[in-house]
Scaffold this active site. Structure first.
Site, PDB file in Angstrom:
ATOM      1  CD  GLU A 175       4.291   0.410   6.918  1.00 30.21           C
ATOM      2  OE1 GLU A 175       5.215   0.665   7.701  1.00 30.21           O
ATOM      3  OE2 GLU A 175       3.855   1.246   6.082  1.00 30.21           O
ATOM      4  CG  ASP A 229      -0.240   0.078   2.544  1.00 36.82           C
ATOM      5  OD1 ASP A 229       0.744  -0.670   2.732  1.00 36.82           O
ATOM      6  OD2 ASP A 229      -0.670   0.876   3.410  1.00 36.82           O
TER       7      ASP A 229
END
Length: 415
Positions: free
Chosen positions: A180, A85
């Site tokens: 994350e 991400d």
């Protein structure tokens, strides 16, 4: 690396960067955005195409894969991990990565918004890349080097090891995580499925950096309950929660204790959100320090400030909630000094000077370490992360591949 090896890391990074994987801190789903799975599915398919039979993406968007050992003696199972991400801080939609083949040493004006200029004065690390290729975004989005550079580095490592079976190494696990950037990178991780005993994240900055220490982190929520009344008839009745929240924020020190005035090993208390109405208002804080014990000291100081403000408003009440977020991974890694020592040897063999420094933040490695998987952090080269000025040098990514190649061999030799 074997003579004549053609790195695939740059080509991979340029492709991965174009896949929108921005996570969303306000989502209640997991992963927080379904589009993160777009890249995860690509990675699983590419790993299978390399010959990794067990490569798979699970229902949560995690990618697990195993590179089999090339030797028979027992070697601890190592995991290399990066997150797919990108940060919510800056748009990740329509990323157009630009490869500047030979950086000329001047400021870089980004073509889709010429007012976005990556200045050498601001980013002096650019000077170390003169004459070498660097990659930027186009000016309207972030680049996504955090952490698609780490993803590309690990994928190139897999490609190299699978095409060079003469390299001696034990079993290697690959892990790509979602979310994350919103603090949930390990929330649905299945450690038994992973099956590793030590890990390294690829989520660091400039060439040579190695991080085995992070902040310890808490979140604080202050909820102020005022006293509501019709504003036309509110005299001596109304106690406005929004105004109280504003005064609590105004009471925070301006020349200390804040991220904008702290550096190196200094901790901070940082308001990150406020919402509410006249009756009820909430302020969200993050609290950070390298010394875990100091978090409670900061939180008590913050609480006393808030109590002092509320004392001026009879009838108002307050809730003060503390949530643990992550802890300094050094507390775990100090118990396993060989993990960092083997990395230092790999850096040396790859011709890279190791620069040990603490992270003024956290990584998946922080949580992994406390979940029983000790996990320091290795450089990728990423710079100016979470911004339109984000950039990365090709040399740094290739050197990270070299370090990992050496690292798997050091673990084999020392086992």
């Amino acid at each position: 690396m074997a003579t004549g090896y053609s790195y695939t890391v740059t080509e991979r990074f340029l492709r991965y960067a174009q896949v929108d994987t921005q996570s969303d801190p306000h989502s209640n789903s997991f992963p927080s955005t379904h589009k993160q799975k777009d890249l995860s599915s690509i990675l699983a398919a590419e790993l299978k195409a390399m010959g990794i039979e067990d490569a798979m993406m699970d229902e949560y968007g995690y990618v697990y894969a195993t590179i089999p050992a090339t030797i028979s003696k027992p070697v601890p199972v190592i995991c290399f991990c990066s997150h797919v991400d990108t940060a919510p801080d800056c748009s990740g939609t329509g990323v157009k990565p630009i490869l500047h083949e030979s950086y000329d040493g001047r400021d870089i004006a980004l073509p889709d918004d010429p007012e976005q200029i990556i200045r050498v004065a601001t980013y002096p690390y650019l000077k170390t890349h003169i004459g070498q290729p660097v990659i930027t975004a186009s000016g309207t989005t972030l680049l996504g080097a955090d952490d698609k550079s780490g993803v590309a580095i690990i994928m190139d490592l897999a490609h190299y090891l699978l095409t060079h079976p003469e390299i001696k190494h034990g079993t290697i696990k690959l892990l790509f995580t979602p979310d994350e950037e919103v603090g949930q990178g390990t929330a649905k991780l299945d450690l038994s499925k992973l099956g590793a005993s030590v890990a390294y994240t690829l989520d660091g900055g400039e060439l040579g950096s190695f991080e085995d220490e992070t902040f310890s982190a808490d979140g604080v929520r202050i909820t102020v309950q005022g006293v509501i009344a019709h504003p036309g008839y509110a005299k001596n009745k109304l106690v406005n929660a929004l105004k109280i929240a504003g005064e609590i924020l105004a009471a925070l020190p301006k020349n200390e204790w804040a991220p904008e005035v702290t550096e190196k090993r200094e901790g901070f208390v940082h308001p990150v959100g406020i919402n509410g109405i006249a009756e009820k208002a909430t302020i969200e804080f993050i609290v950070r320090d390298f010394d875990t014990a100091k978090l409670a000291v900061y939180e008590n100081r913050l609480k006393q400030m808030a109590i002092a403000v509320l004392g001026q408003y009879p009838g108002a009440t307050m809730e003060f909630e503390v949530t643990e977020q992550y802890r300094n991974m050094k507390e775990i890694l100090d118990l396993h000094p060989h993990i960092s020592a083997y990395a230092a040897e790999a850096y040396r063999r790859a011709g890279v000077d190791m620069i040990k420094e603490p992270i003024r933040g956290g990584t998946d490695g922080s949580r992994l370490s406390f979940m029983g998987l000790p996990c320091p952090n290795i450089f990728t080269g990423m710079q100016a992360i979470h911004s339109k000025h984000e950039w990365i040098g090709v040399r740094d990514m290739e050197k990270a591949v070299d370090v990992l190649t050496q690292l798997v061999q050091v673990w084999e030799e020392r086992s």
